[in-house]
Design an enzyme around this catalytic site. Structure first.
Site, PDB file in Angstrom:
ATOM      1  CG  ASP A  11       5.085  -1.124  -8.137  1.00 25.33           C
ATOM      2  OD1 ASP A  11       5.949  -1.162  -9.030  1.00 25.33           O
ATOM      3  OD2 ASP A  11       5.359  -1.094  -6.923  1.00 25.33           O
ATOM      4  CD1 TRP A  67       4.246   2.605  -5.102  1.00 23.05           C
ATOM      5  CD2 TRP A  67       3.177   2.666  -7.068  1.00 23.05           C
ATOM      6  NE1 TRP A  67       5.181   2.446  -6.099  1.00 23.05           N
ATOM      7  CE2 TRP A  67       4.560   2.470  -7.308  1.00 23.05           C
ATOM      8  CE3 TRP A  67       2.313   2.712  -8.156  1.00 23.05           C
ATOM      9  CZ2 TRP A  67       5.088   2.345  -8.600  1.00 23.05           C
ATOM     10  CZ3 TRP A  67       2.838   2.582  -9.449  1.00 23.05           C
ATOM     11  CH2 TRP A  67       4.210   2.412  -9.657  1.00 23.05           C
ATOM     12  CG  ASP A  91      -1.770  -6.975  -4.295  1.00 23.20           C
ATOM     13  OD1 ASP A  91      -0.888  -6.205  -4.731  1.00 23.20           O
ATOM     14  OD2 ASP A  91      -1.562  -8.187  -4.048  1.00 23.20           O
ATOM     15  N   GLY A 122       0.778  -1.242   0.000  1.00 27.76           N
ATOM     16  CA  GLY A 122       0.000   0.000   0.000  1.00 27.76           C
ATOM     17  C   GLY A 122       0.800   1.277   0.000  1.00 27.76           C
ATOM     18  CE  LYS A 136       7.187  -3.923 -10.463  1.00 29.29           C
ATOM     19  NZ  LYS A 136       7.653  -3.682  -9.091  1.00 29.29           N
ATOM     20  CG  ASP A 176      -5.886 -12.814 -11.142  1.00 27.00           C
ATOM     21  OD1 ASP A 176      -5.411 -11.869 -11.817  1.00 27.00           O
ATOM     22  OD2 ASP A 176      -5.576 -14.006 -11.314  1.00 27.00           O
TER      23      ASP A 176
END
Ligand SMILES: C[S@@+](CC[C@H](N)C(=O)[O-])C[C@H]1O[C@@H](n2cnc3c(N)ncnc32)[C@H](O)[C@@H]1O
Length: 200
Positions: A112, A53, A71, A51, A150, A89
């Site tokens: 990320d 970010w 997440d 958490g 990312k 997911d």
């Protein structure tokens, strides 16, 4: 010349500054450079645990902003702005549900997400996750919206960058200083979402 901050120093700094992980500084550096998160905005954070970010996003959007984080792992946070978290997911998300939670389309989608690394095919798994992120972004972002995600550099990297450019007017890769020097991870940053395609 400015002194480079080492990874250990980022770890220590995160503790001192009250962030849950040192990755907070990656988002800070991405945002300083690309202005990804607008004040009062709606932000979707994919792969948000633990958490840090979301802590940074909350500072950037301010009290009138709204965050939705997703997440596989459940996340426990205290933030000053409105926020929602989903344990699940990203391959199984319903874009309409995400927009309902946020009260409208998102200004920014951030990811990320990292696959479990095995040392073999990590870049392909990362590219697969990025395609899921692009699909969600296409159906949840407002036209003109922004993306930061990312990706592990590797065989599919250039293709994913090209696919991002189909959806956004500008897209490029950038490696913030807070990313480990040896890591293959980098970020694709994109602006000016063109809007969802009618027949992709
Ligand atoms: C590097 S961590 C994110 C760190 C986070 N940005 C922070 O600052 O706290 C990557 C996260 O991606 C999540 N993840 C990996 N695959 C996922 C998937 N398919 N769906 C949702 N989350 C996923 C992992 O559970 C992990 O928590």
């Amino acid at each position: 010349m400015a002194r480079r901050v080492t990874q250990d120093q980022y770890f220590k700094k995160a503790k001192e500054d009250g962030y849950l992980a040192r990755s907070a500084y990656k988002l800070k550096q991405l945002n300083d450079r690309f202005d990804l998160v607008p004040q009062g905005g709606r932000v979707l954070d994919l792969g948000c645990a633990p958490g840090s970010w979301m802590q940074v996003e909350a500072e950037l959007v301010g009290l009138r902003g709204t965050l939705v984080g997703v997440d596989l792992k459940p996340v426990e946070l205290k933030l000053k702005c409105e926020f929602h978290t989903i344990a699940g997911d990203i391959n199984k998300l319903d874009p309409e549900h995400l927009k309902e939670l946020a009260g409208g389309q998102f200004d920014t989608v951030l990811s990320d997400i990292a696959p479990n690394t095995t040392g073999h095919g990590d870049d392909l798994r990362s590219a697969h996750l990025c395609r899921a992120v692009l699909n969600i972004a296409e159906h949840t972002l407002r036209p003109g919206g922004r993306l930061g995600m990312k990706i592990f550099d590797g065989a599919e990297f250039q293709d994913v960058l090209k696919e991002t450019r189909v959806l956004f007017q500008q897209a490029k890769s950038y490696k913030p200083d807070a990313t480990r020097d040896v890591s293959r991870e980098t970020y694709i940053v994109a602006r000016n979402f063109r809007g969802a395609r009618v027949n992709p």
